[in-house]
Design an enzyme around this catalytic site. Sequence first.
Site, PDB file in Angstrom:
ATOM      1  N   TRP A 125       1.322  -1.246  -0.241  1.00 37.36           N
ATOM      2  CA  TRP A 125       0.035   0.125  -0.036  1.00 37.36           C
ATOM      3  C   TRP A 125       0.672   1.268  -0.096  1.00 37.36           C
ATOM      4  CZ3 TRP A 125      -0.606   4.064   3.720  1.00 37.36           C
ATOM      5  CH2 TRP A 125      -1.435   5.017   4.104  1.00 37.36           C
ATOM      6  N   HIS A 126       2.318   0.937   0.617  1.00 38.94           N
ATOM      7  CA  HIS A 126       3.008   2.093   0.720  1.00 38.94           C
ATOM      8  C   HIS A 126       3.110   2.149  -0.396  1.00 38.94           C
ATOM      9  CE1 HIS A 126       3.178   1.681   4.825  1.00 38.94           C
ATOM     10  NE2 HIS A 126       2.208   2.877   5.072  1.00 38.94           N
ATOM     11  N   GLY A 127       3.670   1.272  -1.231  1.00 40.30           N
ATOM     12  CA  GLY A 127       4.566   1.759  -2.965  1.00 40.30           C
ATOM     13  C   GLY A 127       5.114   0.565  -3.509  1.00 40.30           C
ATOM     14  N   PHE A 155       1.691   8.908  -0.709  1.00 43.93           N
ATOM     15  CA  PHE A 155       1.180   7.170  -0.273  1.00 43.93           C
ATOM     16  C   PHE A 155      -0.932   7.255  -0.943  1.00 43.93           C
ATOM     17  CE2 PHE A 155       4.238   6.933   2.915  1.00 43.93           C
ATOM     18  CZ  PHE A 155       5.097   6.120   2.183  1.00 43.93           C
TER      19      PHE A 155
END
Length: 371
Positions: free
Chosen positions: A216-218, A371
């Site tokens: 989810w963060h990248g 994000f």
Amino acid sequence: MLGFKSNIETLHILLPVGISFYTFHGLSYVIDLYKGKINPTRNFIDYSLFVSFFPLLVAGPIERATHLLPQIRQKREFDFEQAVNGLRQMLWGLFKKVVIADNCAQYANTIFNHSTEYSGSTLILGAVLFSIQIYCDFSGYSDIALGTARLFGMELLRNFSFPYFSRDIAEFWRRWHISLSSWFKDYLYIPLGGNKGGMLMKIRNTFIIFLVSGFWHGANWTFLAWGFLNALYIMPSIIRGTNRNHLEIVAKGKIFPTVREFFSMVLTFGLITFAWIFFRSENLAHAFSYISSICSPSLFSKPDQVQIPPYLFYLIGLFFAVEWLGREQQYAIANLGVKYHKIPRWAFYVALVLTICICHGTEQQFIYFQF
């Protein structure tokens, strides 16, 4: 139609700020609607406000339709006490972001960006500064968002509960980015089976949650490594069934923790700081290079001169002292409006404002804006 040539680089540049957050807002509405927890919202303006309420739009907290939509529908009147409480939380959030996070970022960036030039002890200092930076940066934004919402008569979900005073990793994840952790629990962990399928399913589901959280963060291997490492950290408490041992804040009702609690907090902070190295590094090669440089004989040498002004360490010490004394509240200075006389209370406010104006760091973008 607009004259843009479509390619991967253009898509990367045009990616909307905060897309992960309001995507999760919208998903919570759709999922809760499907499960029958809420009724459809017929008013398009109410729904649009739920998705795009500006204080939380770009970096959360991740709101639930069941929590925010009822507040949007009801009539709101200005509440002086609520507004004062909101302004107080905004002030503390600004202090955390502008004074602590931005100052730490300046030196953490220097150390991480030139990690091959510094000793192991200096690299540890850089990792600690980044730990403080990311907490003050993200929780500072959350404080500003919650305080701003109170000016409009709305209460948003709490996002941080003094996570660096945690005694184990499980407690840390109950106190860090609470809205995201609870979102994954309700909409991913429980639908996967949660704790009902035995130990192997519990372990599998825990790893899925942390890996998805990293992704989810990248789309970078460093975030997946960070998620995987945190899953490993929490496994002993999951297997032993001790992950619910510390539900209350540490040393509740006391001024000082016990020796055991103190060393538990130090160990937990050390493990989390080690994991943040992967989060902050440009790639896995950078992360492993950083860690290998720490594990060198220079670890026991005096830290290199990074030109960190001494007052920054005093401010960090003051910050942690205030957070510790206010750890049983919704935010660190929530009780100033209740316990203290008007003169010292206002003196403290003025001191905070002056500190923000005088000791602010170089302007840094909020970390979670990406994000």
